[in-house]
Design an enzyme around this catalytic site. Structure first.
Site, PDB file in Angstrom:
ATOM      1  CD  GLU A 309      -2.901  -1.168   2.346  1.00 31.49           C
ATOM      2  OE1 GLU A 309      -4.077  -1.462   2.112  1.00 31.49           O
ATOM      3  OE2 GLU A 309      -2.473  -0.877   3.484  1.00 31.49           O
ATOM      4  CG  ASP A 383      -7.804  -5.585   4.581  1.00 28.98           C
ATOM      5  OD1 ASP A 383      -7.293  -5.832   5.679  1.00 28.98           O
ATOM      6  OD2 ASP A 383      -8.000  -4.428   4.172  1.00 28.98           O
ATOM      7  CD  GLU A 411     -10.018  -1.963   7.976  1.00 31.04           C
ATOM      8  OE1 GLU A 411      -9.783  -1.478   6.858  1.00 31.04           O
ATOM      9  OE2 GLU A 411      -9.174  -2.622   8.628  1.00 31.04           O
TER      10      GLU A 411
END
Length: 716
Positions: A309, A383, A411
């Site tokens: 990332e 993820d 998340e």
């Protein structure tokens, strides 16, 4: 006038009493409220009236202090400490080498307990009946004291005790994604606990309570800073602050770790390169590590996110992940430090199915890492989705110790407003069979080191902790912190056992409360999967902030940041084909696992859309077409949240008003958002299926255009 003053005084007393006894979740599962069962209370009082502490060190004193705090709260009386056993009610704590305990015949138990484990036994010392809490190490004694208090908190029988417990994972670590400006990446419970601007001069009392909570479930390490690291934390000014935190945590058996930004030699070192094979870079890291150990003699090591990332890493210099990890490992080795190198990587150019990329980069490096390097692997290949198949790396790197990375912060599970007990998610992954060495090669055996005889083993959890008064935002989110610690210590515990412990310690031992609460806790993860991502849907949340549904989003700067990349809905069907006819990601698993997933008829239905592009009219085991089953799953999720609401609303008599209302309010939010997920997703996917929603399902109250137009510019 006097009468009025008396009334005012009484009102003030009532006001003070309310706030003195009101509960807000700060005490977590260490509430130590006086035991309500009078018979049990009297039994406990007789058993623990006389406490003897062998030793005088920061760790032993922490154990003594906790035992005193806990017993005085649970028994409702002052606890006296003595130097010799009385006729009844003795509890002796100390290491097995302490004078009063050296003569005990517990050698085999001590071997079983190992370095960090503990023993709790009912025996005799100097011809007096005693409960002995002992261990090979002082840290083990501390863990034993917490365990003994837990027995009392959960109203267990202590008349005949013979407990030997030792951790199955060597490293049991919380990863804080906390930034130096006190924001928390994916943090939903306030700002960071670490008040960097006040350290080292001011030590917030919460630091000690945080350490107590971690020690109570056996967590022995803390990474203080975000994996998207700032090199500033490695400067002397901040190392002094880190050292102050380490001093608080040390008596509770907790080591501090830091994230290492790979480009630190350039950013704070004045070098022109961070090439891991450059001698000047090696020398810089060696000196920096030596400097860290001067501040923190028991520093644990580094956690690294590199070449992922957009983060800097060894591949910037055409070097491998092993080159980068080994350079840091060599600097840490003389100090017994370790490197935890994250496997969450995917090419910035996104050339292939993102599912495959970590495996493609790391599997060829098996056996090329130094012995003090652990590769830290997320539980699934994408993820932290509500449900993922286990990461294929867990069956593919036998020469390298792999460390599990779970995400406690929610998340992708409704942030901190949705009640989701994550232990079933953890257990689902831990119990998955990799077939790496035949049947029974469970993920848990990979990460505890037993499958491949690794001395390094561990489990990491991305923390869900902030400076909210109740630590985790949602009162029930505390259960995920608790469950992580308990499973890192003993992954054989069931999600049911852990929920039972947590409910009793956090709320009540009343079975009329425990039974319904435990039932909806155990169902809560599946409930969320159903109203968010049923049947293997994944990564269809809002872009960047991951709040709310956005399966239509397709404007991200790279393909695999878009939900449409993952669900691939069209007029024929839906799902990502990862069989040999598709991306062939299944080839990364052992043949026994492949054979289960690659056949649409044998693939577990909860993983269907992970591995298959399923026709809308395909018949599932329920007899429903896939489209109808998808509709019913979304509806089931909403229905079950409403059942949770109804159940909780009927429990007002068993829980304090403040926490009751907090949970009640959040459950109402969860119900509204579950409806939002159901409506938005079904309306969108219906544009591809072109099929009607079954008549017995509640119809959407808005149009698809309405849901698409929703914006959340300040979502966390």
């Amino acid at each position: 006038m006097k009468k009025n003053l008396v009334i005012i005084a009484l009102l003030l007393c009532s006001f003070h009493s309310f706030f003195a006894f009101a509960e807000d979740g700060y005490d977590l599962w260490l509430r130590y409220k006086t035991i309500e069962n009078k018979t049990l209370l009297n039994t406990y009082k007789q058993a623990v009236s006389n406490i003897i502490v062998e030793g005088n060190s920061p760790v032993i004193n922490a154990a003594k202090e906790e035992l005193q705090r806990g017993l005085e709260g649970l028994l409702g009386k002052k606890i006296s400490f003595a130097s010799t056993p009385a006729y009844t009610g003795n509890v002796i704590i100390g290491t097995a080498s302490s004078p009063k305990l050296k003569g005990l015949n517990i050698r085999n138990k001590l071997i079983e307990a190992g370095e960090e484990g503990f023993i709790i036994i009912k025996t005799t010392v100097q011809n007096k009946p005693c409960i002995v809490i002992t261990a090979n190490s002082e840290k083990g004694v501390l863990y034993g004291c917490f365990s003994f208090l837990q027995l009392l908190q959960t109203n267990k029988n202590i008349q005949s005790l013979e407990i030997v417990s030792s951790p199955l994972m060597k490293l049991r670590i919380l990863n804080h994604w906390d930034n130096l400006n006190r924001t928390v990446e994916r943090g939903y419970a306030g700002f960071s606990l670490w008040k960097w601007h006040l350290l080292p001069s001011y030590i917030d009392p919460r630091y000690k309570d945080y350490a107590r909570a971690n020690a109570s479930v056996g967590i022995n390490g803390v990474v203080l800073t975000n994996v998207n690291a700032s090199a500033t934390v490695l400067t002397p000014m901040y190392l002094e602050k880190v050292a102050a935190l380490a001093n608080v945590f040390r008596p509770y058996g907790i080591k501090v770790y830091l994230t290492a930004r790979f480009s630190a030699p350039i950013e704070i070192g004045g070098l022109t390169t961070a090439d891991p094979l450059d001698e000047n870079v090696k020398r810089w890291w060696k000196n920096k590590v030596s400097e860290i150990y001067k501040f923190i003699p028991d520093f644990g090591g580094f956690l690294v996110k590199a070449n992922s990332e957009g983060q800097p890493g060894p591949q910037d210099y055409n070097r491998s992940h092993a080159d980068g990890a080994n350079m840091l490992a060599d600097a840490l080795a003389p100090h017994n430090g370790i490197v935890m190198w994250r496997a969450f990587v995917y090419s910035h150019e996104a050339p292939d199915d993102r599912f495959k990329q970590a495996y493609n980069e790391f599997e060829p490096l098996d056996g090329k890492f130094r012995e003090n390097v652990m590769v830290q692997v997320k539980n699934g290949p994408i993820d932290f989705q509500p449900r993922e198949p286990f990461h294929p790396l867990f069956g593919a790197m036998p020469k390298t110790p792999l460390m599990m990375e779970f995400q406690l912060t929610q998340e992708y599970l409704g942030f901190s407003t949705h009640l989701v007990y994550e232990a079933p998610l953890f257990k689902e992954v831990l119990n998955a069979d990799t077939y790496a060495k035949g049947k029974g090669s469970y993920v848990s055996k990979v990460i505890d080191g037993s499958l491949n005889n690794h001395s390094l083993s561990g489990m990491a959890g991305v923390a869900n902790i902030g400076d909210d008064r109740n630590w985790c935002g949602h009162p029930f989110a505390q259960a995920n912190w608790f469950a992580f610690g308990r499973l890192a210590w003993n992954h054989h515990l069931t999600e049911n056992e852990i929920a039972d412990e947590w409910i009793r310690m956090t709320f009540s031992n009343n079975e009329k409360f425990i039974s319904p609460v435990k039932q909806f806790m155990l169902q809560s993860r599946e409930t969320l999967v159903n109203y968010m991502t049923p049947l293997g849907l994944h990564h269809i949340m809002g872009y960047n902030h991951h709040y709310g549904p956005a399966p239509w989003y397709n404007e991200a700067p790279r393909a695999d940041w878009n939900p449409v990349y993952f669900h691939k809905a069209d007029t024929i069907g839906i799902g990502f084909d990862r069989t040999a006819k598709g991306s062939n990601a299944l080839a990364q698993y052992k043949p026994e696992v492949q054979s289960i997933f690659e056949n649409i008829k044998t693939c577990p239905e909860e993983f269907l859309l992970w591995f298959h592009h399923v026709p809308w009219q395909y018949r599932l085991s329920s007899g429903n077409t896939f489209w109808n089953e998808l509709c019913y799953k979304y509806n089931e999720g909403v229905t079950n949240v409403r059942k949770m609401e109804k159940t909780w609303n009927g429990l007002t008599a068993y829980v304090d008003k403040e926490r009751f209302n907090h949970v009640k309010t959040y459950l109402h939010i969860q119900e509204q958002e579950a409806v939002w997920w159901k409506n938005a997703c079904l309306l969108y996917f219906q544009t591809f299926s072109r099929l009607p929603v079954p008549n017995d399902i509640e119809k959407p109250d808005h149009t698809l255009e309405y849901y698409k137009a929703l914006e959340f510019p300040f979502a966390p």
